[in-house]
Motif scaffolding. Structure first.
Motif, PDB file in Angstrom:
ATOM      1  N   VAL A 108       2.146  16.235  49.703  1.00 25.85           N
ATOM      2  CA  VAL A 108       3.286  16.726  48.205  1.00 25.85           C
ATOM      3  C   VAL A 108       3.927  18.096  48.406  1.00 25.85           C
ATOM      4  N   LYS A 109       5.686  18.052  47.841  1.00 26.14           N
ATOM      5  CA  LYS A 109       5.962  19.061  47.434  1.00 26.14           C
ATOM      6  C   LYS A 109       5.754  20.081  46.741  1.00 26.14           C
ATOM      7  N   MET A 139      -0.246  18.786  37.238  1.00 24.53           N
ATOM      8  CA  MET A 139      -0.223  20.260  37.906  1.00 24.53           C
ATOM      9  C   MET A 139      -1.654  21.085  37.813  1.00 24.53           C
ATOM     10  N   HIS A 140      -2.461  20.546  36.638  1.00 20.16           N
ATOM     11  CA  HIS A 140      -3.378  21.214  36.203  1.00 20.16           C
ATOM     12  C   HIS A 140      -4.964  19.657  36.698  1.00 20.16           C
ATOM     13  N   SER A 145      -2.027  18.610  44.055  1.00 21.72           N
ATOM     14  CA  SER A 145      -0.750  20.218  43.156  1.00 21.72           C
ATOM     15  C   SER A 145      -1.921  21.351  42.643  1.00 21.72           C
ATOM     16  N   LYS A 146      -3.491  21.279  42.179  1.00 17.45           N
ATOM     17  CA  LYS A 146      -3.692  22.342  42.451  1.00 17.45           C
ATOM     18  C   LYS A 146      -4.470  23.277  43.789  1.00 17.45           C
ATOM     19  N   ILE A 147      -4.445  22.971  44.545  1.00 16.13           N
ATOM     20  CA  ILE A 147      -4.603  23.404  46.006  1.00 16.13           C
ATOM     21  C   ILE A 147      -3.132  23.992  46.515  1.00 16.13           C
ATOM     22  N   LEU A 148      -1.828  23.404  46.068  1.00 24.84           N
ATOM     23  CA  LEU A 148      -0.868  24.512  45.945  1.00 24.84           C
ATOM     24  C   LEU A 148      -0.639  25.781  45.380  1.00 24.84           C
ATOM     25  N   LEU A 149      -1.392  25.207  43.595  1.00 19.38           N
ATOM     26  CA  LEU A 149      -1.548  26.386  43.085  1.00 19.38           C
ATOM     27  C   LEU A 149      -1.975  27.415  43.235  1.00 19.38           C
TER      28      LEU A 149
END
Length: 279
Positions: A108-109, A139-140, A145-149
């Motif tokens: 995921v990018k 995102m939530h 996406s959580k590890i990116l945030l």
């Protein structure tokens, strides 16, 4: 010995079978392959069996014994469809990872607007779930996406989480404060999880992939929760981290311009994540 210039040799027959199966779209029976390629039935059966063992073909209909393109050939074809060397490399890593884990794997990018998949390798079990090519990851809720945030600054985290957070399943967290708490924990742990938050029956793990400009990629695995839980969490995280390290080495290659992947939050920078023991 077969002459390398002899196009009627065994390799050409294998390729001819793959070509006509690809052209058929729906698959072909052994009898149809024999007729189209003018092959004796024993020869066709031997070639098809070898291709099936190599996962270049698979049986689409047990009753009619219809053959179609298999998982391995499908993954190889994905590489030819992408114009980006970086995406191709990510696909290769996903292909290797799915053969080890036998569950759907993906990269995921993070972009200025969202997080989306750029490479996916689907398990032979056929479960793709919510992860598809170009899929936007919540995102939530999504582990990827959580590890990116987790590796972005506080302002960027809140920007990505601005607006109402959709209640995708009964397990989805919709409180920004709670999501931020979970994200901070993911940063400390070195991985993020998603247990029924996007699809109530699935579970996912994801780890960060660092690059010279920060953390804007993650690699994850997902599958039905009952199967994922058959193995300890440390098993999944170890394999994901090995894949992340391969991607990190790729991102450092000089011919990959940093502009290809420096597309995270505008002006944001991120530290390389520390390696932590899983579990």
């Amino acid at each position: 010995m077969t002459n390398a210039n002899d196009v009627s040799g065994p390799l050409d027959r294998y390729l001819s079978i793959l070509e006509v199966v690809l052209a058929s779209k729906q698959g072909l029976t052994l009898a149809e392959l024999c007729k189209i390629l003018d092959l004796p039935k024993p020869t066709a059966h031997r070639l098809v069996s070898a291709l099936s063992s190599a996962k270049a073909l698979e049986v689409a209909d047990e009753g009619l014994k219809t053959y179609r393109v298999g998982a391995r050939m499908s993954r190889m074809l994905q590489l030819g469809r992408s114009d980006s060397a970086l995406i191709n490399y990510c696909q290769v890593v996903c292909n290797e990872l799915v053969s080890e884990l036998e569950e759907t794997c993906y990269v995921v990018k993070l972009t200025p607007q969202s997080a989306h998949t750029i490479a996916v390798a689907v398990t032979e079990h056929g479960y793709r779930m919510h992860v598809g090519e170009g899929a936007v990851m919540p995102m939530h809720a999504a582990a990827s996406s959580k590890i990116l945030l987790a590796h972005q600054d506080e302002a960027s985290r809140r920007r990505y989480l601005s607006g109402p957070l959709e209640k995708l399943t009964p397990f989805t967290i919709t409180s920004v404060r709670q999501v931020l708490t979970e994200i901070e924990k993911a940063k400390k742990d070195g991985y993020a999880t998603c247990v029924g938050e996007v699809d109530p029956s699935t579970k996912a793990y994801a780890v960060p992939v660092s690059s010279p400009v920060g953390v804007f990629y993650s690699v994850g695995v997902t599958g039905p929760q009952f199967r994922i839980d058959k193995r300890p969490m440390a098993y999944w995280i170890e394999h994901l981290r090995d894949a992340a390290q391969k991607l990190e080495r790729i991102l450092e290659m000089p011919h990959l311009d940093g502009a290809q992947f420096a597309t995270g939050p505008r002006g944001a920078t991120a530290r390389r994540p520390e390696r932590k023991a899983a579990g």
